[in-house]
Scaffold this active site. Structure first.
Site, PDB file in Angstrom:
ATOM      1  N   GLY A  63       4.737   6.976  -1.219  1.00  0.00           N
ATOM      2  CA  GLY A  63       6.061   6.400  -1.441  1.00  0.00           C
ATOM      3  C   GLY A  63       7.112   6.760  -0.420  1.00  0.00           C
ATOM      4  O   GLY A  63       8.290   6.464  -0.616  1.00  0.00           O
ATOM      5  N   CYS A  85      -1.743   4.383  10.854  1.00  0.00           N
ATOM      6  CA  CYS A  85      -1.659   5.631  11.632  1.00  0.00           C
ATOM      7  C   CYS A  85      -3.012   5.852  12.309  1.00  0.00           C
ATOM      8  O   CYS A  85      -3.533   6.959  12.333  1.00  0.00           O
ATOM      9  CB  CYS A  85      -1.233   6.809  10.776  1.00  0.00           C
ATOM     10  SG  CYS A  85      -2.334   7.206   9.436  1.00  0.00           S
ATOM     11  N   ALA A 128       0.897  -1.182   0.000  1.00  0.00           N
ATOM     12  CA  ALA A 128       0.000   0.000   0.000  1.00  0.00           C
ATOM     13  C   ALA A 128       0.919   1.211   0.000  1.00  0.00           C
ATOM     14  O   ALA A 128       1.164   1.815   1.035  1.00  0.00           O
ATOM     15  CB  ALA A 128      -0.901  -0.032   1.232  1.00  0.00           C
ATOM     16  N   ALA A 129       1.422   1.583  -1.174  1.00  0.00           N
ATOM     17  CA  ALA A 129       2.691   2.315  -1.209  1.00  0.00           C
ATOM     18  C   ALA A 129       2.623   3.834  -1.325  1.00  0.00           C
ATOM     19  O   ALA A 129       3.546   4.510  -0.884  1.00  0.00           O
ATOM     20  CB  ALA A 129       3.535   1.762  -2.350  1.00  0.00           C
ATOM     21  N   ASP A 137       1.484  -1.040   5.115  1.00  0.00           N
ATOM     22  CA  ASP A 137       1.186   0.224   5.808  1.00  0.00           C
ATOM     23  C   ASP A 137      -0.238   0.576   5.364  1.00  0.00           C
ATOM     24  O   ASP A 137      -0.445   1.309   4.406  1.00  0.00           O
ATOM     25  CB  ASP A 137       2.218   1.278   5.371  1.00  0.00           C
ATOM     26  CG  ASP A 137       2.036   2.604   6.072  1.00  0.00           C
ATOM     27  OD1 ASP A 137       1.730   2.596   7.285  1.00  0.00           O
ATOM     28  OD2 ASP A 137       2.192   3.651   5.413  1.00  0.00           O
ATOM     29  N   LYS A 167       7.666   5.458   2.540  1.00  0.00           N
ATOM     30  CA  LYS A 167       8.315   4.263   3.093  1.00  0.00           C
ATOM     31  C   LYS A 167       8.982   3.464   1.973  1.00  0.00           C
ATOM     32  O   LYS A 167      10.055   2.903   2.167  1.00  0.00           O
ATOM     33  CB  LYS A 167       7.309   3.423   3.871  1.00  0.00           C
ATOM     34  CG  LYS A 167       6.761   4.170   5.084  1.00  0.00           C
ATOM     35  CD  LYS A 167       5.823   3.360   5.926  1.00  0.00           C
ATOM     36  CE  LYS A 167       5.117   4.228   6.953  1.00  0.00           C
ATOM     37  NZ  LYS A 167       4.153   5.197   6.372  1.00  0.00           N
TER      38      LYS A 167
HETATM   39  N1  SAM Z   1       3.129   3.713   2.838  1.00  0.00           N
HETATM   40  C1  SAM Z   1       2.771   5.029   2.312  1.00  0.00           C
HETATM   41  C2  SAM Z   1       3.887   6.009   2.610  1.00  0.00           C
HETATM   42  O1  SAM Z   1       4.591   5.834   3.599  1.00  0.00           O
HETATM   43  O2  SAM Z   1       4.073   6.954   1.837  1.00  0.00           O
HETATM   44  C3  SAM Z   1       1.428   5.479   2.854  1.00  0.00           C
HETATM   45  C4  SAM Z   1       0.349   4.488   2.585  1.00  0.00           C
HETATM   46  S1  SAM Z   1      -1.261   5.061   2.995  1.00  0.00           S
HETATM   47  C5  SAM Z   1      -1.298   4.853   4.704  1.00  0.00           C
HETATM   48  C6  SAM Z   1      -2.252   3.757   2.418  1.00  0.00           C
HETATM   49  C7  SAM Z   1      -2.326   3.638   0.913  1.00  0.00           C
HETATM   50  O3  SAM Z   1      -3.079   2.460   0.618  1.00  0.00           O
HETATM   51  C8  SAM Z   1      -3.034   4.785   0.213  1.00  0.00           C
HETATM   52  O4  SAM Z   1      -2.214   5.309  -0.799  1.00  0.00           O
HETATM   53  C9  SAM Z   1      -4.267   4.131  -0.392  1.00  0.00           C
HETATM   54  O5  SAM Z   1      -4.664   4.685  -1.628  1.00  0.00           O
HETATM   55  C10 SAM Z   1      -3.785   2.705  -0.566  1.00  0.00           C
HETATM   56  N2  SAM Z   1      -4.873   1.697  -0.718  1.00  0.00           N
HETATM   57  C11 SAM Z   1      -6.207   1.867  -0.583  1.00  0.00           C
HETATM   58  N3  SAM Z   1      -6.843   0.715  -0.872  1.00  0.00           N
HETATM   59  C12 SAM Z   1      -5.896  -0.196  -1.183  1.00  0.00           C
HETATM   60  C13 SAM Z   1      -5.938  -1.552  -1.620  1.00  0.00           C
HETATM   61  N4  SAM Z   1      -7.098  -2.205  -1.785  1.00  0.00           N
HETATM   62  N5  SAM Z   1      -4.769  -2.158  -1.898  1.00  0.00           N
HETATM   63  C14 SAM Z   1      -3.574  -1.514  -1.734  1.00  0.00           C
HETATM   64  N6  SAM Z   1      -3.490  -0.224  -1.332  1.00  0.00           N
HETATM   65  C15 SAM Z   1      -4.634   0.420  -1.073  1.00  0.00           C
END
Ligand code: SAM
Length: 316
Positions: A123, A242, A119-120, A188, A125
């Site tokens: 970006g 978070c 879930a990047a 994440d 992390k």
């Molecule tokens: N790890 C990122 C960083 O440190 O920059 C932050 C991630 S944020 C907490 C969660 C991310 O998961 C969001 O960008 C969101 O769009 C994405 N997301 C939502 N639904 C998802 C899914 N079904 N599969 C994967 N990622 C998903």
């Protein structure tokens, strides 16, 4: 002037999950501007040159964070100058919360490994993992939301991590597509973002509700199973959010632990002592897996945002 109050349902959550002895400090953290942390990016320029440039700036006094290479903080009044510094613009440094960095410290990525960030976007992390892998191994990053996917790609380019393999995909199906493939997986998870609340800006909780917590928990439960399926035997899964809500944290991990006999929870040893407490072992009359004592709840403070971390290992 009196600051606006946090939502009543959120205050009830704090009553339930924050130990009484920490409550005054936690309450205070919602009323003040916080310190800003950043890391020097070895994938772009030379960290020692970047640091020399920063320390030469008349309005910046970066303070090294002990125990972690290349990580610094500045007081709240310097945030503006740091954000507008050319090194922040061109990716030689990346502004990132210590709690967010802690997910990467706990994942402990190694050069030469195959790693998945499920879930990047945007970006932060992913790029830190790439830096820690020193260009050796293979890093895959998944994001299903188109606009966020493009932002992820642009950020990775800017941060010198254009070699990361990016996939516009729903993370829920990735485990089925790549079973038992990765040495480490970071999940994440998308969450109710309770860590962003501040009484200085009521907009910070405008999109929050108990329903959002429930909906997030449902998706997180699917994602953690996918992440676990994508993991090699012996591999490490780092689950983080978070959010402060147990439904999004301990209960998600507890659900996986009940289903999978071959998973253990490992202690998280953070290189930098952050204000942290153990995971909860009970919630609303329900007993949770005792191993959740190894999970970490980072408390909101002047230096940290609220965060949940749990490190899991699949049996070899
Ligand atoms: N790890 C990122 C960083 O440190 O920059 C932050 C991630 S944020 C907490 C969660 C991310 O998961 C969001 O960008 C969101 O769009 C994405 N997301 C939502 N639904 C998802 C899914 N079904 N599969 C994967 N990622 C998903």
């Amino acid at each position: 002037m009196e600051l606006p109050s946090l939502p009543p349902a959120f205050l009830q959550l704090l009553d339930a999950v924050v130990p009484a002895s920490d409550r005054a400090a936690v309450d205070h953290s919602y009323t003040t501007l916080h310190w800003t942390s950043f890391r020097l990016n070895p994938l772009k320029g030379h960290p020692e040159d970047t640091l020399a440039e920063l320390t030469a700036h008349p309005a910046l006094t970066p303070q090294a964070v002990e125990g972690v290479d290349g990580v610094f903080t500045v007081p709240p009044e310097q945030r503006e100058q740091l954000t507008h510094h050319p090194a922040a613009g061109d990716g030689r440094l990346y502004i990132q919360g210590l709690s967010s960095m802690a997910a990467v410290w706990a994942l402990d990525p190694q050069p030469g490994e195959e790693i998945l960030d499920l879930a990047a976007a945007p970006g932060g992390k992913t790029s830190y993992i790439a830096a820690r892998m020193q260009g050796q191994g293979r890093l895959a990053a998944v994001e299903p939301v188109k606009a966020r996917f493009h932002r992820l790609k642009a950020n990775l380019q800017r941060l010198g991590a254009g070699h990361v393999h990016t996939y516009l995909k729903d993370g829920v199906i990735v485990g089925r597509l790549t079973p038992q493939r990765f040495d480490r997986v970071l999940l994440d998870a998308p969450c109710s973002s309770e860590a962003q609340f501040t009484r200085l800006d009521p907009e910070s909780w405008a999109h929050w509700s108990p329903k959002k917590v429930k909906d997030s928990a449902r998706l997180q439960s699917k994602l953690i199973r996918s992440a676990y399926q994508a993991l090699k035997p012996g591999g490490v899964l780092l689950y983080s959010t978070c959010s402060l809500s147990p439904e999004e944290n301990e209960l998600v991990v507890d659900g996986l632990l009940r289903e999978q006999a071959d998973v253990t929870v490992e202690p998280v040893a953070l290189p930098q002592p952050l204000p942290q407490r153990a995971g909860l072992l009970h919630w609303q009359g329900q007993a949770l897996a005792p191993a959740l004592a190894h999970a970490v709840r980072i408390l909101p403070s002047a230096h940290t945002d609220a965060f949940f971390l749990c490190r899991l290992r699949k049996a070899a």
